[in-house]
Write a protein that holds these residues in place. Sequence first.
Motif, PDB file in Angstrom:
ATOM      1  N   ASN A 153     -16.596 -38.281  -9.835  1.00 50.39           N
ATOM      2  CA  ASN A 153     -17.125 -37.695 -10.543  1.00 50.39           C
ATOM      3  C   ASN A 153     -18.100 -38.601 -11.735  1.00 50.39           C
ATOM      4  O   ASN A 153     -18.601 -37.717 -12.308  1.00 50.39           O
ATOM      5  CB  ASN A 153     -16.066 -37.112 -11.688  1.00 50.39           C
ATOM      6  N   ALA A 154     -18.364 -39.749 -10.668  1.00 46.96           N
ATOM      7  CA  ALA A 154     -19.647 -40.677 -12.259  1.00 46.96           C
ATOM      8  C   ALA A 154     -21.030 -40.173 -11.277  1.00 46.96           C
ATOM      9  O   ALA A 154     -21.480 -40.425 -12.413  1.00 46.96           O
ATOM     10  CB  ALA A 154     -18.985 -42.209 -10.948  1.00 46.96           C
ATOM     11  N   GLY A 155     -21.183 -39.114 -10.503  1.00 47.45           N
ATOM     12  CA  GLY A 155     -22.314 -39.410 -10.328  1.00 47.45           C
ATOM     13  C   GLY A 155     -22.433 -39.751  -8.668  1.00 47.45           C
ATOM     14  O   GLY A 155     -24.051 -40.182  -8.196  1.00 47.45           O
ATOM     15  N   LYS A 156     -22.116 -40.631  -7.955  1.00 45.30           N
ATOM     16  CA  LYS A 156     -22.197 -41.123  -6.400  1.00 45.30           C
ATOM     17  C   LYS A 156     -23.106 -40.265  -5.853  1.00 45.30           C
ATOM     18  O   LYS A 156     -24.409 -41.053  -5.112  1.00 45.30           O
ATOM     19  CB  LYS A 156     -21.054 -41.900  -5.993  1.00 45.30           C
ATOM     20  N   SER A 157     -22.896 -39.071  -5.169  1.00 41.40           N
ATOM     21  CA  SER A 157     -23.213 -38.578  -4.461  1.00 41.40           C
ATOM     22  C   SER A 157     -24.964 -37.700  -4.593  1.00 41.40           C
ATOM     23  O   SER A 157     -25.717 -37.933  -4.169  1.00 41.40           O
ATOM     24  CB  SER A 157     -22.348 -37.303  -3.825  1.00 41.40           C
ATOM     25  N   THR A 158     -24.768 -37.688  -5.971  1.00 44.99           N
ATOM     26  CA  THR A 158     -25.562 -36.486  -6.698  1.00 44.99           C
ATOM     27  C   THR A 158     -27.741 -38.225  -6.609  1.00 44.99           C
ATOM     28  O   THR A 158     -28.598 -37.986  -6.182  1.00 44.99           O
ATOM     29  CB  THR A 158     -25.983 -36.336  -8.425  1.00 44.99           C
TER      30      THR A 158
ATOM     31  N   ALA B  42     -20.351 -31.355  -6.492  1.00 46.83           N
ATOM     32  CA  ALA B  42     -19.925 -30.463  -7.851  1.00 46.83           C
ATOM     33  C   ALA B  42     -18.669 -30.960  -9.227  1.00 46.83           C
ATOM     34  O   ALA B  42     -18.527 -32.714  -8.537  1.00 46.83           O
ATOM     35  CB  ALA B  42     -18.391 -29.637  -6.882  1.00 46.83           C
ATOM     36  N   ASP B  43     -18.643 -30.340  -9.364  1.00 44.77           N
ATOM     37  CA  ASP B  43     -18.153 -30.861 -11.037  1.00 44.77           C
ATOM     38  C   ASP B  43     -16.473 -31.442 -10.982  1.00 44.77           C
ATOM     39  O   ASP B  43     -16.530 -31.144 -12.411  1.00 44.77           O
ATOM     40  CB  ASP B  43     -19.033 -29.849 -11.841  1.00 44.77           C
TER      41      ASP B  43
ATOM     42  N   PHE C 112     -12.915 -36.262  -6.511  1.00 44.27           N
ATOM     43  CA  PHE C 112     -13.376 -36.086  -5.273  1.00 44.27           C
ATOM     44  C   PHE C 112     -13.717 -34.900  -4.209  1.00 44.27           C
ATOM     45  O   PHE C 112     -13.050 -34.704  -3.337  1.00 44.27           O
ATOM     46  CB  PHE C 112     -11.017 -36.181  -4.204  1.00 44.27           C
ATOM     47  N   THR C 113     -15.011 -35.014  -4.448  1.00 42.59           N
ATOM     48  CA  THR C 113     -15.711 -33.815  -3.391  1.00 42.59           C
ATOM     49  C   THR C 113     -16.205 -34.666  -2.544  1.00 42.59           C
ATOM     50  O   THR C 113     -16.022 -33.924  -1.743  1.00 42.59           O
ATOM     51  CB  THR C 113     -17.114 -33.789  -4.289  1.00 42.59           C
ATOM     52  N   THR C 114     -15.993 -36.207  -2.707  1.00 48.02           N
ATOM     53  CA  THR C 114     -16.469 -36.948  -1.310  1.00 48.02           C
ATOM     54  C   THR C 114     -15.438 -37.078  -0.554  1.00 48.02           C
ATOM     55  O   THR C 114     -14.747 -38.366  -0.702  1.00 48.02           O
ATOM     56  CB  THR C 114     -17.049 -38.083  -1.470  1.00 48.02           C
TER      57      THR C 114
ATOM     58  N   ASN D   4     -25.079 -43.882 -15.091  1.00 50.71           N
ATOM     59  CA  ASN D   4     -25.846 -42.230 -14.878  1.00 50.71           C
ATOM     60  C   ASN D   4     -25.138 -41.985 -15.984  1.00 50.71           C
ATOM     61  O   ASN D   4     -24.618 -42.140 -16.410  1.00 50.71           O
ATOM     62  CB  ASN D   4     -24.888 -41.667 -13.014  1.00 50.71           C
ATOM     63  N   LYS D   5     -25.599 -40.858 -16.012  1.00 53.93           N
ATOM     64  CA  LYS D   5     -25.730 -39.375 -17.015  1.00 53.93           C
ATOM     65  C   LYS D   5     -26.587 -40.143 -18.801  1.00 53.93           C
ATOM     66  O   LYS D   5     -25.472 -39.638 -19.472  1.00 53.93           O
ATOM     67  CB  LYS D   5     -24.356 -39.042 -16.561  1.00 53.93           C
TER      68      LYS D   5
ATOM     69  N   ASP E   6     -28.535 -38.308 -19.647  1.00 56.46           N
ATOM     70  CA  ASP E   6     -29.210 -37.799 -20.102  1.00 56.46           C
ATOM     71  C   ASP E   6     -28.161 -36.611 -21.208  1.00 56.46           C
ATOM     72  O   ASP E   6     -28.376 -36.131 -21.454  1.00 56.46           O
ATOM     73  CB  ASP E   6     -29.515 -36.420 -19.733  1.00 56.46           C
ATOM     74  N   GLU E   7     -26.782 -37.645 -21.389  1.00 51.86           N
ATOM     75  CA  GLU E   7     -25.987 -36.168 -22.198  1.00 51.86           C
ATOM     76  C   GLU E   7     -25.982 -37.560 -23.276  1.00 51.86           C
ATOM     77  O   GLU E   7     -26.521 -37.998 -23.945  1.00 51.86           O
ATOM     78  CB  GLU E   7     -24.341 -36.497 -21.558  1.00 51.86           C
TER      79      GLU E   7
ATOM     80  N   ALA F  96     -28.217 -39.746 -12.990  1.00 54.28           N
ATOM     81  CA  ALA F  96     -29.482 -39.095 -11.498  1.00 54.28           C
ATOM     82  C   ALA F  96     -29.546 -37.487 -10.831  1.00 54.28           C
ATOM     83  O   ALA F  96     -30.618 -37.215 -10.587  1.00 54.28           O
ATOM     84  CB  ALA F  96     -28.254 -39.414  -9.820  1.00 54.28           C
TER      85      ALA F  96
HETATM   86  N1  LIG Z   1     -25.398 -34.109 -16.956  1.00 48.80           N
HETATM   87  C1  LIG Z   1     -25.416 -35.066 -15.128  1.00 48.80           C
HETATM   88  N2  LIG Z   1     -24.760 -34.656 -14.819  1.00 48.80           N
HETATM   89  C2  LIG Z   1     -24.719 -35.735 -13.698  1.00 48.80           C
HETATM   90  C3  LIG Z   1     -25.279 -36.639 -13.102  1.00 48.80           C
HETATM   91  N3  LIG Z   1     -24.882 -37.019 -12.094  1.00 48.80           N
HETATM   92  C4  LIG Z   1     -24.350 -35.801 -11.396  1.00 48.80           C
HETATM   93  N4  LIG Z   1     -23.625 -35.348 -12.661  1.00 48.80           N
HETATM   94  C5  LIG Z   1     -23.046 -34.301 -12.535  1.00 48.80           C
HETATM   95  O1  LIG Z   1     -21.278 -35.080 -11.929  1.00 48.80           O
HETATM   96  C6  LIG Z   1     -20.631 -33.925 -11.249  1.00 48.80           C
HETATM   97  C7  LIG Z   1     -20.069 -34.741  -9.901  1.00 48.80           C
HETATM   98  O2  LIG Z   1     -21.456 -35.782  -9.422  1.00 48.80           O
HETATM   99  P1  LIG Z   1     -20.445 -35.929  -8.238  1.00 48.80           P
HETATM  100  O3  LIG Z   1     -22.181 -36.409  -7.588  1.00 48.80           O
HETATM  101  O4  LIG Z   1     -20.264 -35.133  -7.072  1.00 48.80           O
HETATM  102  O5  LIG Z   1     -20.225 -37.224  -7.990  1.00 48.80           O
HETATM  103  P2  LIG Z   1     -19.502 -38.052  -6.951  1.00 48.80           P
HETATM  104  O6  LIG Z   1     -19.758 -39.609  -8.009  1.00 48.80           O
HETATM  105  O7  LIG Z   1     -19.871 -37.534  -6.519  1.00 48.80           O
HETATM  106  O8  LIG Z   1     -17.712 -37.402  -7.003  1.00 48.80           O
HETATM  107  P3  LIG Z   1     -16.844 -38.015  -5.824  1.00 48.80           P
HETATM  108  O9  LIG Z   1     -17.117 -37.130  -4.757  1.00 48.80           O
HETATM  109  O10 LIG Z   1     -15.619 -37.372  -6.005  1.00 48.80           O
HETATM  110  O11 LIG Z   1     -16.436 -39.486  -5.812  1.00 48.80           O
HETATM  111  C8  LIG Z   1     -21.290 -32.813 -11.209  1.00 48.80           C
HETATM  112  O12 LIG Z   1     -21.447 -31.567 -11.681  1.00 48.80           O
HETATM  113  C9  LIG Z   1     -23.005 -33.583 -11.041  1.00 48.80           C
HETATM  114  O13 LIG Z   1     -24.038 -32.609 -11.269  1.00 48.80           O
HETATM  115  C10 LIG Z   1     -26.884 -36.753 -14.320  1.00 48.80           C
HETATM  116  O14 LIG Z   1     -27.117 -37.720 -14.350  1.00 48.80           O
HETATM  117  N5  LIG Z   1     -26.253 -35.613 -15.480  1.00 48.80           N
END
Ligand SMILES: Nc1nc2c(ncn2[C@@H]2O[C@H](COP(=O)(O)OP(=O)(O)OP(=O)(O)O)[C@@H](O)[C@H]2O)c(=O)[nH]1
Length: 521
Positions: free
Chosen positions: A342-347, A360-361, A364-366, A460-461, A463-464, A488
Motif C-alpha cells: 500500500n505504499a504506492g509502488k504500483s502507482t 487499489a487501496d 497486496f494488490t500486486t 510518497n503521498k 499530498d496528504e 505518485a
Molecule cells: N493520497 C495518495 N494516495 C496514493 C498515492 N500513491 C498511491 N496512493 C494510493 O495508495 C493505495 C495503494 O497504492 P498501490 O500503488 O496499489 O500501492 P502498492 O505499494 O503497489 O501496494 P501493493 O500492491 O499492496 O504492494 C491506492 O489506493 C493508491 O491510490 C499518493 O501519492 N497519494
Amino acid sequence: MAPRQRGGRERRRLCRSESIFLQLYVGYFPQACSDESTMSRGIEYLLFQARGMVDRFRLLARGGDGGNGCISQRRSRSDRQGRPDGGDGGTGGNVILECSRSVWDFSNLQHHTKAVRGGNGLSKKQTGTRGPDKVAQVPVGTVIHLVRGERPSFTVNKPTRSLDPWDIPDAVDDSADSSNQKNKDGINGYEAERERSNQWEKQTYPSACSKARFSNAEDSDASSIQPQVDLDENDQFDDDDEEFWEDEEETEEEALDADEEGEEDDIQYSVAEMTRPGQRLIVAQGGEGGLGNASIGRDVRLSKGNRQEEVARLSTGQPGTESFLVLELKSIADVGLVGLPNAGKSTLLSALSRARPEIADYAFTTLRPNIGSLTYDDYLSVKVADIPGLIKGAHENRGLGHAFLRHIERTKVLSYVLDLAATLNGRKGIPPWEQLRDLVVELEHYQEGMTKRPSLIVANKIDEVGADEMYEELKRRVQGVPIFPVCAILQEGVPDLRVGLRDLMDASDPQGVDLSKVIVD
Ligand SMILES: Nc1nc2c(ncn2[C@@H]2O[C@H](COP(=O)(O)OP(=O)(O)OP(=O)(O)O)[C@@H](O)[C@H]2O)c(=O)[nH]1
C-alpha cells in the motif's frame, strides 16, 4: 487409457494459497477476518494466487531417441545372394529453451518435455529423417539450475531443422574414407555410449527397462530385426513411446518434488542464464540413430555365434539424453521499487512509465512483479520493477515471503517507496523511518549486502494532510541517501525523481542505506 486426473494438482495449489491467506489475514491483519469486505478481497486474492505467476518451474527434458537402422538386402538377377543396403536411423530431436520477450513466465511450459524420435533408416541406404527439435520459450532473465543430467549447452541461433548431410535421406556417402571415418567413430563410440545409456535407463526407469522399447542388446530378441517391409510399418513417432511417457508423467510429476528435495545437495546452481532474446540452450540432446546393415556389413566384422544379436544392438537407435532442471525467473531491471504493501509502488510505476499495474487501496494488490520502461530524452531506456509488498518477517514467510525479491536481485539501483501517510489521520500504520528499517532488514535477510547498492528514497503521498511535517521528520532521521517527496497519484515530484534515478545510475560513488544513519525510536 483412463483420463488423467488433474484434480490433485489443483487441490495442492489451493492449499498453499489458503495457508498464505491465513498468514495474511489472520497474522498480518488480526482483525480482518471479521470484516466481510476484507474476506471477499481475500477470496479474490486466493483466486489470483491460484492462477498466479509461474516464476519457478521444474522441467524434465528428454531428447528424442535415435531412429533404428534398417536391415535390408538388395538382390538382383546378377546378384542372387544380395547386398546389405539398409540405411542408418536418423538422430532424435533436441529439447531447446529459447529466450523470448513474448512470454513473461513459465506457464506455457510442460513439466515433461520430450523431442521427437528420429526416423528409421530405409532401404537403398536411405538415412532416417532427423527428429524435429522441441523448442520451448522462456522469458528473458531465466536462470537454469541443474538437478540431474548433462550440463546444457548454448547453440547458435539458426533454424535447427536444417539438416546435415547425414540427415538427408539417400545422402549416404559411398566414398570409402569418409564413410569409414563416420562409421568407425560411430561403432567405436557406440559400444561405450550404449553401455552408458543402458546404465542410464536402469537408473532412471527401472520399471520401464523391461519394456521392449528400452530392452538392451542382451534382452533383445533376434526377431526384433525386421525385414524392410516391417520396418516401414513402424511409426516414426512411436506411439508406444508416447503412451509410456504419458503413463509415467503423472507419477513422475509427483516424484519431481521428491527428486528435487532429495537431490538438493547435488543441484548445480545457475548453470546457465538466458538474458538475450533469441538465445537458445540445448537442455537435452537427441540420441544417435542406429546403424543400417549397409554400414554394419561394411565396417564391422561380426562373429558367427551371436551375429543376429550384435546386429540388433547396433541397429537400435540410442535414447536421447535426459535432464532434470529447475528454471527460475529473475527479472532484469535497472531499478527495483521496494516498499511495504500500500505504499504506492504500483502507482509510482505507472507515473514513471507506461506500465499499467493494478492499483487499489488494499494491501497486496500486486501479486506478481510488474516491469515498466522509463525513457529519457537521450533515448536511454531504464527498466523499473515493481514487486509485491514486503512486510516485517517476510524472511519467515510472512505475507508473500521473500520469493519475489529474486526479481530485484540484479537491479543496479534500489528505490525505497515509503508511505508518509501511514500514521496520519488516525491510521495505525508504521512511521516511514521504521518502514525503511524493516525493508533494509528484510533485504539483508534475503541477500547480505543487497542494501549497499545505490539507493534513494521516495517519500510518497506528500499530498496528504500532515505529510509535509512527516517528510521533514524523515529528512532529519535518515542521512546518506537522497530523499524525493512525491505524490505518485498526481505525478508531483515525479520529474525530479526521474532525474534523481538517472543521477544515481551515473554517479561515481553512490551509496546504499546505512542503518547506523537512520534514527528509529
Ligand atoms: N493520497 C495518495 N494516495 C496514493 C498515492 N500513491 C498511491 N496512493 C494510493 O495508495 C493505495 C495503494 O497504492 P498501490 O500503488 O496499489 O500501492 P502498492 O505499494 O503497489 O501496494 P501493493 O500492491 O499492496 O504492494 C491506492 O489506493 C493508491 O491510490 C499518493 O501519492 N497519494
